[in-house]
Design an enzyme around this catalytic site. Structure first.
Site, PDB file in Angstrom:
ATOM      1  N   HIS A  45      20.493  -7.052  20.311  1.00 53.96           N
ATOM      2  CA  HIS A  45      20.018  -5.716  20.662  1.00 53.96           C
ATOM      3  C   HIS A  45      18.798  -5.393  19.796  1.00 53.96           C
ATOM      4  O   HIS A  45      18.764  -5.723  18.610  1.00 53.96           O
ATOM      5  CB  HIS A  45      21.154  -4.716  20.411  1.00 53.96           C
ATOM      6  CG  HIS A  45      20.766  -3.300  20.657  1.00 53.96           C
ATOM      7  ND1 HIS A  45      20.070  -2.897  21.772  1.00 53.96           N
ATOM      8  CD2 HIS A  45      20.973  -2.175  19.918  1.00 53.96           C
ATOM      9  CE1 HIS A  45      19.873  -1.594  21.707  1.00 53.96           C
ATOM     10  NE2 HIS A  45      20.399  -1.134  20.604  1.00 53.96           N
ATOM     11  N   ASN A  87      13.647   0.351  21.117  1.00 53.82           N
ATOM     12  CA  ASN A  87      15.037   0.293  21.560  1.00 53.82           C
ATOM     13  C   ASN A  87      15.158   0.969  22.923  1.00 53.82           C
ATOM     14  O   ASN A  87      15.097   2.194  23.021  1.00 53.82           O
ATOM     15  CB  ASN A  87      15.921   0.986  20.512  1.00 53.82           C
ATOM     16  CG  ASN A  87      17.398   0.972  20.867  1.00 53.82           C
ATOM     17  OD1 ASN A  87      17.776   0.601  21.975  1.00 53.82           O
ATOM     18  ND2 ASN A  87      18.234   1.398  19.933  1.00 53.82           N
ATOM     19  N   CYS A 112      24.276   1.539  23.808  1.00 49.47           N
ATOM     20  CA  CYS A 112      23.398   0.361  23.675  1.00 49.47           C
ATOM     21  C   CYS A 112      24.117  -0.942  23.998  1.00 49.47           C
ATOM     22  O   CYS A 112      23.487  -1.995  24.091  1.00 49.47           O
ATOM     23  CB  CYS A 112      22.806   0.299  22.273  1.00 49.47           C
ATOM     24  SG  CYS A 112      21.686   1.661  21.954  1.00 49.47           S
TER      25      CYS A 112
HETATM   26  O1  UT7 Z   1      20.858   1.446  19.115  1.00 46.53           O
HETATM   27  C1  UT7 Z   1      21.863   2.248  18.562  1.00 46.53           C
HETATM   28  C2  UT7 Z   1      22.111   1.841  17.190  1.00 46.53           C
HETATM   29  N1  UT7 Z   1      21.137   2.430  16.299  1.00 46.53           N
HETATM   30  C3  UT7 Z   1      20.659   1.724  15.294  1.00 46.53           C
HETATM   31  O2  UT7 Z   1      20.965   0.572  15.158  1.00 46.53           O
HETATM   32  C4  UT7 Z   1      19.796   2.430  14.278  1.00 46.53           C
HETATM   33  C5  UT7 Z   1      20.263   2.101  12.902  1.00 46.53           C
HETATM   34  N2  UT7 Z   1      19.512   2.817  11.856  1.00 46.53           N
HETATM   35  C6  UT7 Z   1      18.239   2.535  11.564  1.00 46.53           C
HETATM   36  O3  UT7 Z   1      17.611   1.708  12.219  1.00 46.53           O
HETATM   37  C7  UT7 Z   1      17.635   3.165  10.342  1.00 46.53           C
HETATM   38  O4  UT7 Z   1      18.621   3.827   9.606  1.00 46.53           O
HETATM   39  C8  UT7 Z   1      16.502   4.169  10.672  1.00 46.53           C
HETATM   40  C9  UT7 Z   1      15.308   3.428  11.215  1.00 46.53           C
HETATM   41  C10 UT7 Z   1      16.972   5.197  11.674  1.00 46.53           C
HETATM   42  C11 UT7 Z   1      16.053   4.903   9.420  1.00 46.53           C
HETATM   43  O5  UT7 Z   1      15.688   3.953   8.419  1.00 46.53           O
HETATM   44  P1  UT7 Z   1      16.288   4.043   6.940  1.00 46.53           P
HETATM   45  O6  UT7 Z   1      15.657   2.970   6.189  1.00 46.53           O
HETATM   46  O7  UT7 Z   1      17.780   4.035   7.072  1.00 46.53           O
HETATM   47  O8  UT7 Z   1      15.740   5.411   6.448  1.00 46.53           O
HETATM   48  P2  UT7 Z   1      16.533   6.683   5.902  1.00 46.53           P
HETATM   49  O9  UT7 Z   1      17.076   7.463   7.042  1.00 46.53           O
HETATM   50  O10 UT7 Z   1      17.449   6.271   4.809  1.00 46.53           O
HETATM   51  O11 UT7 Z   1      15.329   7.473   5.279  1.00 46.53           O
HETATM   52  C12 UT7 Z   1      14.574   6.979   4.161  1.00 46.53           C
HETATM   53  C13 UT7 Z   1      13.417   7.915   3.882  1.00 46.53           C
HETATM   54  C14 UT7 Z   1      13.813   9.380   3.894  1.00 46.53           C
HETATM   55  O12 UT7 Z   1      13.045  10.039   2.895  1.00 46.53           O
HETATM   56  P3  UT7 Z   1      13.706  10.411   1.488  1.00 46.53           P
HETATM   57  O13 UT7 Z   1      14.879  11.295   1.830  1.00 46.53           O
HETATM   58  O14 UT7 Z   1      14.108   9.105   0.889  1.00 46.53           O
HETATM   59  O15 UT7 Z   1      12.589  11.108   0.781  1.00 46.53           O
HETATM   60  C15 UT7 Z   1      13.352   9.867   5.256  1.00 46.53           C
HETATM   61  O16 UT7 Z   1      13.046  11.229   5.266  1.00 46.53           O
HETATM   62  O17 UT7 Z   1      12.440   7.758   4.924  1.00 46.53           O
HETATM   63  C16 UT7 Z   1      12.112   9.032   5.466  1.00 46.53           C
HETATM   64  N3  UT7 Z   1      11.771   8.873   6.859  1.00 46.53           N
HETATM   65  C17 UT7 Z   1      10.524   8.622   7.296  1.00 46.53           C
HETATM   66  N4  UT7 Z   1       9.355   8.492   6.636  1.00 46.53           N
HETATM   67  C18 UT7 Z   1       8.251   8.238   7.361  1.00 46.53           C
HETATM   68  C19 UT7 Z   1      12.595   8.891   7.948  1.00 46.53           C
HETATM   69  N5  UT7 Z   1      11.893   8.667   9.068  1.00 46.53           N
HETATM   70  C20 UT7 Z   1      10.605   8.499   8.696  1.00 46.53           C
HETATM   71  C21 UT7 Z   1       9.417   8.235   9.391  1.00 46.53           C
HETATM   72  N6  UT7 Z   1       8.283   8.103   8.689  1.00 46.53           N
HETATM   73  N7  UT7 Z   1       9.387   8.076  10.741  1.00 46.53           N
END
Ligand code: UT7
Length: 335
Positions: free
Chosen positions: A257, A287, A117
């Site tokens: 970004h 993204n 990225c």
């Molecule tokens: O460009 C390269 C660099 N990449 C980035 O900058 C990405 C950086 N990371 C992120 O943007 C975030 O970490 C994500 C968007 C990928 C995920 O968001 P998060 O707030 O960190 O969520 P998480 O992975 O901690 O998940 C929280 C909860 C989980 O459920 P439990 O375990 O708390 O019950 C996931 O299963 O959200 C759940 N979850 C979803 N729920 C509904 C994960 N994806 C989804 C979804 N819809 N699409």
């Protein structure tokens, strides 16, 4: 004595595919909602290049053709083409070589730059060095990625984030005090476990096993990547601002970004820059990896003025990250 040269951006072209993948459609593919995606990521829709047989070079070509048209540059005067991408048409030859052919460039050399990225951000520094050395006068820098080619559309944690798109800038030599003025770029190789594609490279070539086990998709440990992205992007933008005497009063635009709206908010608040000075189009494109920064320029070009102070910042797999300070070189969308 030879005058000091600067490398200045003199035009922008862009392209996004027509197909719009909405949160509504995604929520019929995986267990998610528009509300979750909007609050946790901030993407409303993304573009997908879904025509069979078309890859990253197709979008790069569309963007570069528009750039050539808008700037009126003579293609025979282009010295070099750099295509920043993580989703090349082929392992080899380079996507840049395909682009050269499609643009009919006769006097250019071309190569791909892989920094995930951060591709376009690193590309700015590389092209600035090529131009300020006096060895190359006109260079096309492209950020293009077809992220849909490596997104697992059954993985709800990654599929809402990414989209496809491309944009290109022309970088030229100038003796005026405008252009790519400074950069702080870093690579922290400790990022590998958190963001990668498991197979398809020389460590683990493709096989029935790798296909059966879904090893050709983006693997991301989102929470860890998020943490590193916020802290490194915030710190490096603050550092480049301080180094160049830039404050919330004289920063005209921040171009971050477009990976997550919460990361963008964090970077802006660290700089104390209001959100109306931050370029944001994550809602519409998601993204697009190396595409995000030039696509922001493409969308906001009309609002830019000669002399504006711009800070670009990005974070990506590797980890790669950094910030680049640009003094914008022209008014609006005319040269
Ligand atoms: O460009 C390269 C660099 N990449 C980035 O900058 C990405 C950086 N990371 C992120 O943007 C975030 O970490 C994500 C968007 C990928 C995920 O968001 P998060 O707030 O960190 O969520 P998480 O992975 O901690 O998940 C929280 C909860 C989980 O459920 P439990 O375990 O708390 O019950 C996931 O299963 O959200 C759940 N979850 C979803 N729920 C509904 C994960 N994806 C989804 C979804 N819809 N699409």
């Amino acid at each position: 004595m030879m005058e000091k040269l600067n490398a200045v951006i003199t035009g922008v072209g862009g392209y996004v595919p027509d197909y719009v993948l909405t949160n509504e459609e995604l929520s019929r593919m995986v267990d998610t909602t528009d509300e979750w995606i909007m609050t946790r990521i901030g993407v409303k829709e993304r573009r997908i290049l879904n025509e069979e047989g078309l890859g990253t070079s197709y979008m790069a070509r569309k963007a570069a053709k528009q750039l050539v048209q808008k700037t009126g540059v003579n293609p025979d005067e282009i010295d070099a083409v750099v295509v920043c991408t993580t989703t090349p048409d082929y392992h080899f030859p380079s996507t840049a070589s395909i682009l050269c052919d499609k643009l009919g460039l006769k006097n250019a050399f071309a190569f791909d730059l892989q920094a995930a990225c951060c591709g376009f951000l690193y590309g700015l520094e590389v092209v600035a060095s090529m131009v300020t050395s006096g060895r190359h006068k006109k260079v096309i820098l492209v950020g293009s990625d077809k992220m849909s080619s490596m997104v697992d559309y059954s993985d709800r944690a990654t599929c809402p984030i990414f989209g496809d798109g491309a944009a290109a800038v022309l970088v030229e030599a100038t003796t005026e005090e405008y252009g790519i003025m400074d950069s702080i770029l870093r690579t922290d190789g400790k990022g590998l476990p958190f963001l990668h594609m498991k197979a398809g490279g020389s460590v683990c070539p493709p096989s029935y096993f790798t296909v059966d086990h879904k090893m050709h998709y983006i693997y991301q440990e989102g929470r860890t990547v998020f943490k590193y992205a916020v802290s490194n992007m915030s710190a490096v933008t603050a550092d480049i601002a301080e180094k160049n005497g830039l404050t919330k009063e004289n920063i005209d635009w921040v171009i971050p970004h477009q990976a997550n709206m919460r990361i963008i908010d964090a970077v802006a608040s660290r700089l104390e820059v209001p959100m109306d000075k931050v370029m944001v189009n994550i809602q519409r494109y998601g993204n697009t990896s190396a595409g995000t920064l030039p696509l922001c320029l493409w969308d906001y070009e009309k609002q830019l003025k000669k002399g504006d102070n711009l800070i670009f910042t990005a974070f990506g797999a590797g980890f790669t990250y950094g910030a680049v300070y640009v003094k914008w070189g022209y008014d609006g969308n005319v040269k």
